[in-house]
Design a protein around this motif. Structure first.
Motif, PDB file in Angstrom:
ATOM      1  N   VAL A 586       0.860  -1.186   0.000  1.00  0.00           N
ATOM      2  CA  VAL A 586       0.000   0.000   0.000  1.00  0.00           C
ATOM      3  C   VAL A 586       0.897   1.237   0.000  1.00  0.00           C
ATOM      4  O   VAL A 586       1.716   1.403   0.911  1.00  0.00           O
ATOM      5  CB  VAL A 586      -0.914   0.028   1.238  1.00  0.00           C
ATOM      6  N   PRO A 587       0.803   2.089  -1.010  1.00  0.00           N
ATOM      7  CA  PRO A 587       1.632   3.296  -1.013  1.00  0.00           C
ATOM      8  C   PRO A 587       1.358   4.160   0.219  1.00  0.00           C
ATOM      9  O   PRO A 587       0.204   4.353   0.609  1.00  0.00           O
ATOM     10  CB  PRO A 587       1.192   4.021  -2.296  1.00  0.00           C
ATOM     11  N   LYS A 588       2.430   4.633   0.827  1.00  0.00           N
ATOM     12  CA  LYS A 588       2.315   5.488   2.001  1.00  0.00           C
ATOM     13  C   LYS A 588       3.161   6.736   1.805  1.00  0.00           C
ATOM     14  O   LYS A 588       4.143   6.726   1.066  1.00  0.00           O
ATOM     15  CB  LYS A 588       2.749   4.733   3.259  1.00  0.00           C
ATOM     16  N   ARG A 589       2.746   7.776   2.507  1.00  0.00           N
ATOM     17  CA  ARG A 589       3.475   9.030   2.378  1.00  0.00           C
ATOM     18  C   ARG A 589       4.915   8.869   2.871  1.00  0.00           C
ATOM     19  O   ARG A 589       5.150   8.345   3.959  1.00  0.00           O
ATOM     20  CB  ARG A 589       2.785  10.132   3.170  1.00  0.00           C
ATOM     21  N   PRO A 590       5.869   9.325   2.090  1.00  0.00           N
ATOM     22  CA  PRO A 590       7.264   9.186   2.505  1.00  0.00           C
ATOM     23  C   PRO A 590       7.665  10.297   3.467  1.00  0.00           C
ATOM     24  O   PRO A 590       6.989  11.324   3.568  1.00  0.00           O
ATOM     25  CB  PRO A 590       8.025   9.331   1.186  1.00  0.00           C
ATOM     26  N   PHE A 591       8.740  10.061   4.187  1.00  0.00           N
ATOM     27  CA  PHE A 591       9.451  11.149   4.837  1.00  0.00           C
ATOM     28  C   PHE A 591      10.910  11.036   4.413  1.00  0.00           C
ATOM     29  O   PHE A 591      11.563  10.027   4.686  1.00  0.00           O
ATOM     30  CB  PHE A 591       9.349  11.101   6.359  1.00  0.00           C
ATOM     31  N   VAL A 592      11.386  12.055   3.703  1.00  0.00           N
ATOM     32  CA  VAL A 592      12.779  12.120   3.268  1.00  0.00           C
ATOM     33  C   VAL A 592      13.296  13.512   3.583  1.00  0.00           C
ATOM     34  O   VAL A 592      12.731  14.511   3.115  1.00  0.00           O
ATOM     35  CB  VAL A 592      12.923  11.830   1.757  1.00  0.00           C
ATOM     36  N   LEU A 593      14.329  13.586   4.389  1.00  0.00           N
ATOM     37  CA  LEU A 593      14.983  14.853   4.685  1.00  0.00           C
ATOM     38  C   LEU A 593      16.171  15.015   3.754  1.00  0.00           C
ATOM     39  O   LEU A 593      17.002  14.117   3.630  1.00  0.00           O
ATOM     40  CB  LEU A 593      15.465  14.889   6.134  1.00  0.00           C
ATOM     41  N   THR A 594      16.243  16.154   3.078  1.00  0.00           N
ATOM     42  CA  THR A 594      17.346  16.417   2.163  1.00  0.00           C
ATOM     43  C   THR A 594      18.106  17.657   2.588  1.00  0.00           C
ATOM     44  O   THR A 594      17.520  18.601   3.117  1.00  0.00           O
ATOM     45  CB  THR A 594      16.843  16.589   0.720  1.00  0.00           C
ATOM     46  N   ARG A 595      19.422  17.633   2.353  1.00  0.00           N
ATOM     47  CA  ARG A 595      20.204  18.825   2.654  1.00  0.00           C
ATOM     48  C   ARG A 595      20.321  19.716   1.417  1.00  0.00           C
ATOM     49  O   ARG A 595      20.237  20.928   1.507  1.00  0.00           O
ATOM     50  CB  ARG A 595      21.589  18.449   3.181  1.00  0.00           C
ATOM     51  N   ALA A 596      20.540  19.122   0.242  1.00  0.00           N
ATOM     52  CA  ALA A 596      20.628  19.901  -0.995  1.00  0.00           C
ATOM     53  C   ALA A 596      19.259  19.943  -1.660  1.00  0.00           C
ATOM     54  O   ALA A 596      18.487  18.989  -1.592  1.00  0.00           O
ATOM     55  CB  ALA A 596      21.659  19.293  -1.942  1.00  0.00           C
ATOM     56  N   PHE A 597      18.971  21.049  -2.331  1.00  0.00           N
ATOM     57  CA  PHE A 597      17.651  21.178  -2.942  1.00  0.00           C
ATOM     58  C   PHE A 597      17.683  22.220  -4.050  1.00  0.00           C
ATOM     59  O   PHE A 597      18.624  23.002  -4.188  1.00  0.00           O
ATOM     60  CB  PHE A 597      16.597  21.546  -1.900  1.00  0.00           C
ATOM     61  N   TYR A 598      16.619  22.208  -4.845  1.00  0.00           N
ATOM     62  CA  TYR A 598      16.448  23.121  -5.973  1.00  0.00           C
ATOM     63  C   TYR A 598      14.956  23.423  -6.075  1.00  0.00           C
ATOM     64  O   TYR A 598      14.129  22.870  -5.332  1.00  0.00           O
ATOM     65  CB  TYR A 598      16.988  22.470  -7.251  1.00  0.00           C
ATOM     66  N   ALA A 599      14.600  24.294  -6.975  1.00  0.00           N
ATOM     67  CA  ALA A 599      13.187  24.601  -7.201  1.00  0.00           C
ATOM     68  C   ALA A 599      12.438  23.311  -7.542  1.00  0.00           C
ATOM     69  O   ALA A 599      12.825  22.593  -8.461  1.00  0.00           O
ATOM     70  CB  ALA A 599      13.051  25.612  -8.336  1.00  0.00           C
TER      71      ALA A 599
END
Length: 969
Positions: A586-599
């Motif tokens: 069953v797909p579930k909402r992820p939690f992923v913390l990222t340090r680098a990011f873009y628009a």
């Protein structure tokens, strides 16, 4: 020293621990930035200078839908170099301006927008371009008050509203696409100013003998090779930088372009008296121990800028993925000039016409997407350090939280959990039973977060690395053939090229918690209660230039790393987020913390503000950074400290800051002393426990704010200019802010030894102190108030006219609160009215997308001599007006989720500011209720002081149902 994360908590750090500035370039050390700034300086020295770029009117072509036109662009300085221009108007009024070299020696990188955008924008069908002898223009908008004008000679693009300039591209003539050339070619034939004057479309009046040398400089400057420290960038394609000036003629305040440790209201970087001497830099970098007031680049880059005045708000999104420097000059109180200088790419600028902040957020998120609605548990408290050392350590920490009755939702593991830093592979000496450990945490309704960094140890015994090699997925050296080798936590390391589509499905399989086959690796020693922390994804490479990847490395498609550096980290967190979503049945909402990011990174998870120092200055600037990230689309951010051992005062203050940040995590460096909240002495332990409990009581407010962010783009942490866009006194405020649309105003205390705080209140509003219920009235000019702010106090106010839903029963984690009753705090305005919202769903799955939700509006309004408090279904209301995205065919007010919480009741209603003691309080169609009333000043009166308070005891009305309560005077 660990160059990684941070959030909460820290104290005095020795002065020696500070960013090593010599590891990172300044503009004067970056050849293309030097060239761009030099052009700007030469242009400023010649007031009659105009751009050499002009539109070839004979090449103009208008599409059949009338919304797009294309044309050729020529340069008076390089007459043999051709450029193409495309301007299109989207159906929401956004103007997209693209310009690229045509028929050049090579192709410029033109894929940045494709990674940022959620889809190709819809083009308006109502635009009619009018072609004149000097320009082409279109008037549009519901009121026909917006006009875009493209002038032919010189080329400029101007957006007007009501005849007033809003945004001007190339108004100062700094547009320049360095065309591709051969190194052995001689310079173009010299063109004198007299010859240029005679050429069609050129208006130069300079007194120089050589326009080419004037325009690009007398000497070649780092066109073909560049050295920084011990590294040499070979620049095999030669010069390809892009420069564009963007002016906001009637907007004196600009915000955005995160991430920088700087004020929200961006400061001047050029001119006679600049605040900063270097431009703001966008170049994702591992700048640990960064300065607390600087334009230095940090871990993420979002090239979006808001420009604001009391009349309107506009914005630009410059879709470029390479290193970019931005000069800012506030040429007057009401005008701002900016100059964007990028290393490579095409001109691809989106002009957002506003005219309100709310409109800007809608326009931007229609381009790049909204903040993903997070799992509800992720808004609770996260406990992290580098590193919890064993399975038993995690169990012991959890036990202590429970013994002290302190709430927590998530425990984190840093890099030491992995054998030789081979991610996915547990160190069995210290973590012999990872699945049992996770299950023990989950048994208390909590989660685990484990770090997965993008560097993979280069050894055939590491299956993840070996599979990537066998599939040809490793980033290449400059020869395009040899796998790149760098140095990071794993030692000799390689990096997967996530621009290669072949990496995508493979990466998702790694997170499956069941065995896929003898020849395929999957993370069988994991469970669906384990979530992910993506660190070091700038990428951080210890032996690389600026602690990163060489710019001439090669990615999929033959693109150099310089072209897509700022996008690189987003793909890592994007694919990780997808992997977590689909790892189970069953797909579930992820939690992923990222340090680098873009628009666009906001679509995939959370970010944090990196490796800051434990100083009061860093605590203060962290708040400003959260606000800047929030207005650039990233609602899920945090603040905090990483290095050092905090004294109790700083620790308590930083917990207050964290508790009122969208993401709330405590983190600490490996060399620090343990500082879990239960280790504090009294009274500090009690203070932190109260702070944590307040966070948990307000989780319904936070979750409702995230729902709004996920559908409208409006930020969760909301700067004053967004909440009150006409209040000029608040345009530069960045040390206080609002939580969503709830009406909560928070002013964190970030000064050592503070006993009181000054809070600014916007004009013509009422505010109630959250704890004392004191009522403050603000005059037409707004006003500042001074309030008590002892160590156990946080200045927190409710805007009159607001209704706040809270859950007041202390629990060990958020998941066990889902069926707890609700308390409503009703803060009346001067007309004795108020409103608020509550959004609920199962908090874990995607069933909310099929209408499995409860979304209620609570309102209070004058009724006779009393008031009426009511609840109604908001989804039905919004569907009727086509506002919400939930399909009408899938929504039923009596949906399965609503039925599952039908027993969740409102257990208390507190009404502030009522004019007189009631004679009765009863549910319409129901019973008389118990209540208590204490007199004080009323919202409809004129006095300030302690507010009147009506407490309605256990009305026992359902949060999932319509109801009315009449308070009769």
């Amino acid at each position: 020293m660990r160059a990684l994360s941070s959030l909460l908590l820290l104290v005095a750090i020795p002065a020696a621990l500070a960013v090593k500035s010599h590891d990172f370039k300044t503009c004067s050390q970056a050849g293309f930035c030097r060239r761009g700034r030099a052009l700007s300086a030469r242009a400023a020295a010649h007031p009659q200078w105009t751009s050499p770029y002009s539109v070839d009117a004979d090449s103009l072509s208008i599409s059949s839908d009338q919304a797009t036109f294309t044309a050729g662009v020529k340069s008076a300085i390089y007459p043999d170099i051709k450029f193409g221009l495309e301007v299109r108007v989207h159906d929401d009024g956004v103007v997209r301006v693209k310009m690229d070299e045509v028929g050049g020696l090579r192709k410029r990188y033109d894929e940045a927008a494709s990674w940022a955008l959620i889809a190709e924008p819809k083009i308006s069908k109502d635009i009619q371009w009018t072609v004149g002898t000097k320009d082409i223009r279109a008037v549009y908008g519901d009121k026909k008050d917006v006009e875009v004008v493209v002038s032919f000679e010189p080329l400029t693009v101007t957006l007007y509203r009501n005849g007033k300039e809003q945004v001007v591209l190339n108004g100062r003539g700094l547009l320049h696409l360095e065309h591709f050339r051969k190194k052995e070619d001689a310079k173009p034939e010299e063109v004198t100013s007299e010859e240029a004057l005679e050429s069609e479309g050129t208006q130069q009046v300079l007194k120089t003998p050589n326009l080419h040398a004037w325009f690009e400089g007398e000497e070649e400057d780092a066109l073909w090779e560049e050295t920084f420290s011990s590294w040499t960038d070979t620049k095999p394609k030669g010069p390809e930088s892009l420069s564009i000036d963007i002016t906001f003629p009637n907007h004196g305040h600009v915000y955005g372009i995160p991430q920088h440790a700087s004020s929200l209201d961006l400061r001047t970087t050029t001119g006679e008296s600049p605040y900063y001497t270097d431009p703001y830099r966008l170049y994702n970098a591992d700048t640990f121990e960064y300065l607390a007031d600087s334009t230095m680049s940090l871990y993420g880059s979002i090239p979006v800028m808001h420009a604001h005045s009391a009349d309107s708000t506009v914005a630009v999104f410059n879709a470029v993925g390479s290193e970019t420097w931005i000069d800012i000059a506030h040429s007057s109180v009401s005008s701002t000039e900016t100059h964007w200088i990028s290393e490579s790419g095409i001109l691809d600028v989106f002009i957002m016409p506003g005219p309100t902040p709310k409109d800007i957020f809608a326009q931007y998120t229609r381009l790049t997407g909204t903040q993903a609605l997070p799992a509800d548990w992720s808004l609770g408290y996260h406990q992290c350090r580098w590193n919890y050392v064993s399975s038993e350590d995690i169990r012991a920490v959890q036990k202590k939280f429970d013994e002290e009755d302190i709430p927590v939702d998530v425990f984190w593991l840093d890099i030491e959990y992995a054998e030789e830093h081979k991610y996915f592979i547990w160190d069995k000496k210290n973590f012999p039973d990872p699945v049992d450990m996770t299950n023990d945490v989950a048994a208390s309704s909590r989660k685990m977060v484990v770090i997965i960094d993008p560097h993979f140890k280069r050894t055939s015994s590491y299956p993840v690395y070996q599979e990537a090699v066998d599939r040809g997925l490793i980033v290449k050296q400059k020869d395009g053939q040899t796998d790149y080798e760098g140095w990071c936590w794993s030692g000799s390391s390689a990096w997967v090229d996530f621009f290669n589509p072949a990496a995508w499905d493979w990466w998702k399989t790694l997170f499956k918690t069941y065995k896929l086959g003898d020849d395929k690796f999957s993370w069988t020693e994991s469970t669906e209660d384990v979530f992910i922390w993506n660190d070091m994804n700038e990428p951080s490479i210890f032996n690389g230039p600026e602690i990163s990847m060489p710019r001439d490395n090669i990615h999929y498609g033959g693109w150099e790393h310089r072209d897509l550096h700022n996008i690189n980290g987003m793909l890592f967190s994007n694919l990780t987020s997808q992997a977590i979503t689909v790892r189970g049945e069953v797909p579930k909402r992820p939690f992923v913390l990222t340090r680098a990011f873009y628009a666009g990174s906001q679509r995939f998870g959370a970010m944090w503000t990196g490796d800051n120092l434990g100083t009061w200055e860093h605590m203060a600037v962290g708040i400003k950074m959260v606000l800047a990230n929030s207005i650039a689309g990233f609602a899920f951010t945090d603040v905090g400290g990483f290095f050092g051992n905090p004294d109790p005062e700083m620790l308590v203050r930083w917990y207050h800051v964290g508790a009122f940040s969208p993401f709330f995590r405590a983190h600490a460096h490996i060399d620090t002393k343990r500082r879990e909240p239960y280790l504090l002495d009294e009274p500090y332990k009690g203070m932190v426990k109260d702070i944590l409990r307040r966070r948990y009581s307000m989780l319904p407010i936070w979750y409702t704010a995230f729902r709004e962010a996920s559908t409208t783009g409006l930020p969760v942490a909301r700067p004053h200019y967004v909440a009150f866009p006409k209040d000029e006194a608040g345009f530069s405020l960045d040390d206080q802010y609002f939580i969503g649309s709830s009406g909560l105003l928070v002013k964190p205390v970030t000064e050592k030894g503070a006993k009181e705080a000054t809070v600014y209140l916007p004009p013509n509003e009422l505010f109630y102190d959250y704890d004392s219920y004191n009522l403050y009235r603000s005059p037409a000019t707004g006003k500042k108030i001074t309030v008590a702010a002892e160590l156990d106090q946080l200045p927190l106010f409710i805007l009159g006219g607001s209704i706040l839903p809270t859950r007041e029963r202390p629990r060990r984690s958020s998941s066990v609160m889902r069926h707890d009753p609700i308390t409503l705090q009703v803060a009346l305005d001067a007309s004795s009215s108020a409103r608020g919202e509550l959004y609920l769903d199962d908090g874990v799955t995607f069933n909310h997308q099929q209408g499995q939700i409860v979304w209620r509006e609570f309102s209070a309004e004058k009724s006779g001599k009393g008031i009426k408090i009511s609840s109604r279904d908001l989804t039905t209301q919004h569907l009727a007006s086509a506002v919400d995205s939930v399909a009408l065919t899938t929504y039923d007010p009596a949906n399965a989720f609503a039925q599952s919480i039908s027993s969740v009741r409102v257990e208390k209603i507190a009404v502030l500011g009522l004019g007189a003691k009631p004679s009765s309080v009863k549910v319409v169609g129901g019973k008389e209720l118990e209540w208590e009333y204490s007199s004080g000043v009323s919202a409809s009166g004129k006095k300030e002081g302690s507010s009147s308070l009506l407490v309605i005891k256990d009305p026992a009305v359902s949060v999932a149902s319509d109801w009315e309560i009449v308070v009769q005077a």
